[in-house]
Scaffold this motif. Structure first.
Motif, PDB file in Angstrom:
ATOM      1  N   PRO A  53     104.301  40.142  24.156  1.00 24.61           N
ATOM      2  CA  PRO A  53     105.559  40.295  23.423  1.00 24.61           C
ATOM      3  C   PRO A  53     106.725  39.553  24.073  1.00 24.61           C
ATOM      4  N   TYR A  54     106.431  38.516  24.847  1.00 27.45           N
ATOM      5  CA  TYR A  54     107.475  37.720  25.504  1.00 27.45           C
ATOM      6  C   TYR A  54     106.902  36.329  25.786  1.00 27.45           C
ATOM      7  N   PRO A  55     107.775  35.337  26.007  1.00 21.84           N
ATOM      8  CA  PRO A  55     107.276  34.006  26.362  1.00 21.84           C
ATOM      9  C   PRO A  55     106.481  34.088  27.663  1.00 21.84           C
ATOM     10  N   HIS A  56     105.313  33.487  27.698  1.00 20.99           N
ATOM     11  CA  HIS A  56     104.374  33.727  28.789  1.00 20.99           C
ATOM     12  C   HIS A  56     104.036  32.515  29.636  1.00 20.99           C
ATOM     13  N   ARG A  57     104.436  31.339  29.259  1.00 26.62           N
ATOM     14  CA  ARG A  57     103.971  30.120  29.939  1.00 26.62           C
ATOM     15  C   ARG A  57     104.140  30.197  31.460  1.00 26.62           C
ATOM     16  N   SER A  58     105.306  30.599  31.927  1.00 27.71           N
ATOM     17  CA  SER A  58     105.546  30.632  33.371  1.00 27.71           C
ATOM     18  C   SER A  58     104.822  31.785  34.057  1.00 27.71           C
ATOM     19  N   ARG A  59     104.319  32.735  33.294  1.00 25.78           N
ATOM     20  CA  ARG A  59     103.667  33.923  33.851  1.00 25.78           C
ATOM     21  C   ARG A  59     102.160  33.931  33.619  1.00 25.78           C
ATOM     22  N   GLU A  60     101.680  32.940  32.898  1.00 22.37           N
ATOM     23  CA  GLU A  60     100.278  32.919  32.473  1.00 22.37           C
ATOM     24  C   GLU A  60      99.304  32.935  33.653  1.00 22.37           C
ATOM     25  N   ALA A  61      99.555  32.153  34.687  1.00 21.87           N
ATOM     26  CA  ALA A  61      98.630  32.088  35.828  1.00 21.87           C
ATOM     27  C   ALA A  61      98.517  33.443  36.520  1.00 21.87           C
ATOM     28  N   GLY A  62      99.638  34.124  36.712  1.00 19.12           N
ATOM     29  CA  GLY A  62      99.618  35.437  37.348  1.00 19.12           C
ATOM     30  C   GLY A  62      98.907  36.483  36.518  1.00 19.12           C
ATOM     31  N   LEU A  63      99.130  36.445  35.216  1.00 21.20           N
ATOM     32  CA  LEU A  63      98.463  37.393  34.321  1.00 21.20           C
ATOM     33  C   LEU A  63      96.962  37.124  34.259  1.00 21.20           C
ATOM     34  N   ARG A  64      96.588  35.850  34.203  1.00 20.04           N
ATOM     35  CA  ARG A  64      95.167  35.489  34.178  1.00 20.04           C
ATOM     36  C   ARG A  64      94.486  35.988  35.460  1.00 20.04           C
ATOM     37  N   GLN A  65      95.143  35.781  36.589  1.00 16.82           N
ATOM     38  CA  GLN A  65      94.589  36.229  37.874  1.00 16.82           C
ATOM     39  C   GLN A  65      94.429  37.747  37.886  1.00 16.82           C
ATOM     40  N   LEU A  66      95.402  38.474  37.373  1.00 17.33           N
ATOM     41  CA  LEU A  66      95.330  39.931  37.308  1.00 17.33           C
ATOM     42  C   LEU A  66      94.133  40.387  36.472  1.00 17.33           C
ATOM     43  N   LEU A  67      93.955  39.759  35.305  1.00 18.09           N
ATOM     44  CA  LEU A  67      92.847  40.122  34.416  1.00 18.09           C
ATOM     45  C   LEU A  67      91.495  39.778  35.035  1.00 18.09           C
TER      46      LEU A  67
END
Length: 91
Positions: A53-67
């Motif tokens: 529910p928010y722009p994710h481009r700058s956060r994508e790597a961190g979220l992918r790593q978490l998952l």
């Protein structure tokens, strides 16, 4: 979300991700709105489509790593291809 949990792999992925918290919002990372799709193709490759529910481009790597890190506790989940999209709902 239409997620068939009859597959042991899909069920393992959902279980591994069920308790994750989004580090940017403090809310549960996955729910019926963010887990847009979780599918297995004919070759057995699992793809998870996550709509944030928010722009994710700058956060994508961190979220992918978490998952992906959460999947380490569920080896039966196997490899998962993760796709992100943005789905912002106006108030």
């Amino acid at each position: 979300m239409s997620t068939p949990t009859s597959s042991p792999r899909i069920a393992a992925i959902v279980q591994a991700w069920s308790g994750l918290t989004d580090p940017y919002t403090g809310l549960k990372l996955l729910n019926a709105k963010t887990l847009a799709a979780l599918q297995t193709d004919a070759k057995g490759q699992v793809t998870a489509c996550i709509a944030l529910p928010y722009p994710h481009r700058s956060r994508e790597a961190g979220l992918r790593q978490l998952l992906l890190q959460a999947l380490q506790s569920a080896p039966e989940a196997g490899p998962v291809h993760i796709q992100f999209s943005t789905h912002i709902v106006p108030h």
